[in-house]
Design an enzyme around this catalytic site. Structure first.
Site, short mmCIF file in Angstrom:
data_model
loop_
_atom_site.label_atom_id
_atom_site.label_comp_id
_atom_site.label_asym_id
_atom_site.label_seq_id
_atom_site.Cartn_x
_atom_site.Cartn_y
_atom_site.Cartn_z
N MET A 30 0.85 -1.19 0.00
CA MET A 30 0.00 0.00 0.00
C MET A 30 0.89 1.25 0.00
SD MET A 30 -3.42 -0.99 2.01
CE MET A 30 -2.84 -0.79 3.67
N GLY A 31 2.15 1.09 -0.42
CA GLY A 31 3.05 2.23 -0.51
C GLY A 31 3.63 2.60 0.83
N HIS A 34 9.34 1.07 2.91
CA HIS A 34 10.50 1.13 3.82
C HIS A 34 11.35 -0.09 3.55
CE1 HIS A 34 8.25 -1.85 6.03
NE2 HIS A 34 7.22 -1.01 6.13
N ASN A 35 12.42 -0.25 4.33
CA ASN A 35 13.35 -1.36 4.06
C ASN A 35 12.69 -2.73 4.14
OD1 ASN A 35 15.48 0.21 3.46
ND2 ASN A 35 16.32 0.23 5.54
N HIS A 37 9.72 -3.52 2.98
CA HIS A 37 9.22 -3.80 1.62
C HIS A 37 10.38 -4.12 0.68
CE1 HIS A 37 5.89 -1.01 3.08
NE2 HIS A 37 5.23 -2.08 2.71
N GLN A 61 -10.16 -2.50 3.02
CA GLN A 61 -9.59 -3.18 4.19
C GLN A 61 -9.45 -2.28 5.40
OE1 GLN A 61 -5.79 -4.12 1.97
NE2 GLN A 61 -4.90 -3.89 3.99
N LYS A 151 5.57 -9.90 9.50
CA LYS A 151 4.97 -8.98 10.47
C LYS A 151 3.45 -9.08 10.45
CE LYS A 151 4.91 -4.36 10.22
NZ LYS A 151 3.51 -4.02 10.57
N SER A 188 4.98 1.07 7.79
CA SER A 188 4.65 2.37 7.18
C SER A 188 4.06 3.31 8.22
CB SER A 188 3.62 2.18 6.06
OG SER A 188 4.09 1.23 5.16
O1 PAF Z 1 -0.07 -5.79 3.70
C1 PAF Z 1 -0.51 -4.88 2.97
O2 PAF Z 1 0.15 -3.85 2.71
C2 PAF Z 1 -1.91 -5.01 2.40
O3 PAF Z 1 -2.76 -5.66 3.28
C3 PAF Z 1 -1.91 -5.70 1.03
C4 PAF Z 1 -1.41 -7.11 1.11
C5 PAF Z 1 -1.05 -4.91 0.05
C6 PAF Z 1 -3.35 -5.73 0.48
O4 PAF Z 1 -3.86 -4.46 0.30
#
Ligand code: PAF
Length: 280
Positions: A30-31, A34-35, A37, A61, A151, A188
């Site tokens: 979801m943008g 950070h490290n 990701h 969500q 996490k 994030s």
């Molecule tokens: O973990 C996340 O960032 C979100 O739940 C995901 C998997 C991108 C779904 O929107």
């Protein structure tokens, strides 16, 4: 790196890659990267020919409008970070590209009793939104492999179930938690912490470690109690800290040597989660 906004463009790009028999690693996000990701992208790069990262803040969500509205959005910085790890494709669609004109949600009700525990209890409907968006994204990206961080352990179990039921060709890859030097799990949401909250936040991981140090037949409950007491002190606002079976997420009431301890607390206006897997 190729930036794709339209689902139709992504579909034609992917079909070209598939004709070339290339494996596709997918890291949905979801943008506000950070490290943590970036470590998922690195794992995907190691294993797959092409790595697709999606950035899409999924409205279905979030169970609180305010959380959705304040979710950090840092696209320019995200692009720089993705370039720094040689990500091949960034898919950054708008809501209509993913959902069309209605935000209908799938149900995760029959995914297992763990759906209503922990994050499911704190954030009703959250996993419905997660399975909804991932079903759409998996169908668009057609990945050979997907990469998720430990996490969000409960989310990982949900994703594994989705894959088993609807996308058996996809390989699920679980990647370990990336931490700051002081132990705080990267998230994030960490940018929202005040200086004082950031100073205190590593206590979450410290207390998970405390539980793991007490993890034996005689002392496991004592360890859990101590950690719970510590995280019930202000300014922490305690949600849960419990030991569960790593496969079913059933809360343990008798000792077992392999377990996962999961925690969620609120610090100021920021909700933080973390966990530790205990292996014999
Ligand atoms: O973990 C996340 O960032 C979100 O739940 C995901 C998997 C991108 C779904 O929107």
């Amino acid at each position: 790196m190729i930036l794709i906004n339209k689902s139709s463009d992504l579909l034609s790009y992917i079909s070209e890659q598939k004709q070339g028999n290339r494996s596709i690693g997918f890291v949905p996000t979801m943008g506000a990267l950070h490290n943590g990701h970036l470590s998922l992208i690195a794992a995907a790069k190691q294993k797959c020919d092409i790595v697709v990262c999606s950035i899409f803040v999924n409205p279905t969500q979030f169970n609180q409008e305010s959380d959705l509205a304040s979710y950090p959005r840092t696209l320019e910085n995200d692009i720089d970070l993705l370039l720094s790890v040689s990500c091949d494709v960034l898919f950054h669609p708008n809501i209509v590209e993913v959902y069309g004109n209605t935000l209908d949600k799938d149900s995760s009700e029959d995914y297992g009793s763990f759906i209503h525990q922990l994050e499911g209890a704190s954030r009703p409907g959250h996993f419905d939104g997660v399975v909804t968006v991932l079903r759409k994204l998996f169908a668009l990206v057609g990945p050979t492999d997907v990469f998720f961080g430990q996490k969000d352990y409960q989310q990982c179990l949900v994703v594994k179930t989705l894959i088993k039921r609807s996308f058996p060709q996809i390989v699920f890859n679980l990647c370990s938690i990336t931490r700051e030097e002081d132990g705080l799990a990267m998230s994030s949401r960490n940018v929202r912490l005040s200086e004082e909250e950031r100073r205190l936040a590593p206590q979450i991981h410290d207390n998970l470690q405390l539980v793991s140090q007490y993890w034996n037949k005689e002392q496991w409950q004592l360890g859990l109690n101590l950690a719970q007491l510590n995280l019930k002190k202000e300014p922490f606002c305690f949600e849960y800290l419990c030991a569960c079976d790593p496969f079913s997420l059933a809360e343990l009431n008798v000792f077992q040597s392999n377990a996962i301890v999961l925690v969620a607390v609120q610090l100021g206006s920021t909700r933080l989660i973390d966990n530790i897997i205990i292996v014999p």
